[in-house]
Design a protein around this motif. Structure first.
Motif, short mmCIF file in Angstrom:
data_model
loop_
_atom_site.label_atom_id
_atom_site.label_comp_id
_atom_site.label_asym_id
_atom_site.label_seq_id
_atom_site.Cartn_x
_atom_site.Cartn_y
_atom_site.Cartn_z
N SER A 69 0.92 -1.14 -0.04
CA SER A 69 -0.06 -0.15 0.07
C SER A 69 0.78 1.23 0.09
O SER A 69 1.96 1.13 -0.31
N GLY A 82 -0.52 7.20 0.23
CA GLY A 82 -0.99 8.08 -0.54
C GLY A 82 -0.18 9.23 -1.08
O GLY A 82 1.17 9.39 -0.67
N ASN A 83 -0.65 10.07 -1.79
CA ASN A 83 0.30 11.40 -2.40
C ASN A 83 0.13 12.43 -1.39
O ASN A 83 -0.40 13.48 -1.80
N ALA A 111 -5.61 8.88 0.37
CA ALA A 111 -5.63 7.82 -0.75
C ALA A 111 -7.16 7.63 -1.07
O ALA A 111 -7.61 6.41 -0.77
N TRP A 127 -7.90 4.28 -4.83
CA TRP A 127 -7.00 3.11 -4.79
C TRP A 127 -5.75 3.39 -5.63
O TRP A 127 -4.78 2.82 -5.41
N ASP A 136 -4.10 5.94 -6.44
CA ASP A 136 -2.93 6.77 -5.84
C ASP A 136 -1.63 5.72 -5.42
O ASP A 136 -0.70 6.23 -5.32
N HIS A 137 -2.07 4.53 -5.15
CA HIS A 137 -0.95 3.56 -4.71
C HIS A 137 -0.14 3.02 -5.70
O HIS A 137 0.97 2.55 -5.40
N HIS A 170 -6.84 -1.92 2.69
CA HIS A 170 -5.25 -1.12 3.25
C HIS A 170 -4.78 -2.28 4.16
O HIS A 170 -3.56 -2.02 4.44
#
Length: 281
Positions: free
Chosen positions: A171, A174-175, A206, A209, A211-212, A234
């Motif tokens: 995982s 996120g950004n 995130a 999803w 984004d991962h 997650h």
């Protein structure tokens, strides 16, 4: 950059980085295989508690970083499996953990102390496991830390360790605005195994999803593998239904890039499992 320089840089990180909060990971009961615990001094005066799964027949070493709010023992089943496969695992208890006796859960502190914890862990590897190949791994916030160890660039500056042979990222957080930029993964040349799922969400960080995928998509092509589990959320790193394929793929990755095993690299290149989309670049 040397371990000493990395640690000195980490001390300075808290002020310029924005505060942020992540969803704590669920702490689950550990299996019957228990690690030993070592206490190692850190440059800022703290003592870092290291959980160590010692491989009976050691081939390499993994430094593992747990999810925000989590703890090393929450991943006992997988880390014990890796140790049984020949890779000693060293996992710090970070200060944002719900189990840390002096818990500090603000984002800037968690970021800076985690980098220091992992530098201390890698210094311990250099001292106690000389000559053994090093892989870094992590879950959620810990995956970002591991990606930084492997060469990812944040506003903290370049903190990659050339000793790292590859990174396994479960995982991601996120950004994160102000931390993950458009150039964060451009320097990430190290081999990468990125593992996520199509329900892998971190609300507020995130929300999508996909984004991962960013570390996989935005890093240089070559020795990069992405696994996307159908219905994986997650916590897929700990789920029973994902355990066997995660073990198969991750141990092939370990053998391929830590040990230079050509057969293992071919096995990873051919990896497939029901309900898992595999991408390579």
């Amino acid at each position: 950059m040397s371990i000493r320089a990395l640690l000195a840089s980490a001390v300075l990180l808290a002020a310029p980085l924005p505060a942020f909060a992540l969803q704590p990971t669920t702490i689950e009961a550990a299996t019957t295989v228990a690690p030993t615990i070592q206490s190692i001094p850190a440059p800022d005066g703290r003592t870092v508690s290291m959980h160590v799964w010692t491989a009976p027949d050691e081939k390499g070493v993994i430094v593992f970083s747990h999810g925000f709010g989590g703890a090393p023992e929450a991943y006992d089943r997988l880390l014990a499996e890796w140790a049984g496969h020949g890779f000693t695992v060293i996992a710090p208890l970070h200060v944002d953990s719900q189990l840390h006796p002096q818990r500090r859960a603000d984002g800037a502190t968690a970021f800076s102390t985690r980098l220091m914890d992992l530098g201390v862990a890698r210094a311990a590897v250099e001292q106690a496991h000389p000559g053994k190949p090093l892989i870094v791994a992590g879950h959620s916030f810990g995956s970002l830390m591991s990606l930084i160890e492997a060469g990812a660039l944040t506003p903290a500056g370049p903190l990659g360790d050339p000793a790292v042979k590859g990174v396994i990222a479960f995982s991601s957080p996120g950004n994160i605005p102000g931390v993950v930029t458009g150039q964060t993964y451009a320097p990430l040349a190290a081999p990468l195994l990125m593992i996520t799922g199509d329900k892998d969400l971190v609300p507020g960080f995130a929300d999508d999803w996909q984004d991962h995928r960013t570390p996989f998509d935005a890093s240089p092509a070559g020795d990069k593998t992405l696994l996307v589990f159908h219905d994986g959320d997650h916590q897929l790193v700990k789920a029973d239904e994902t355990f066997a394929p995660i073990v198969a793929a991750s141990e092939a990755f370990l053998d391929a890039y830590a040990l230079g095993d050509a057969e293992a690299k071919a096995r990873l290149a051919a990896f497939a499992a029901p309900g898992v989309i595999v991408e390579r670049r």
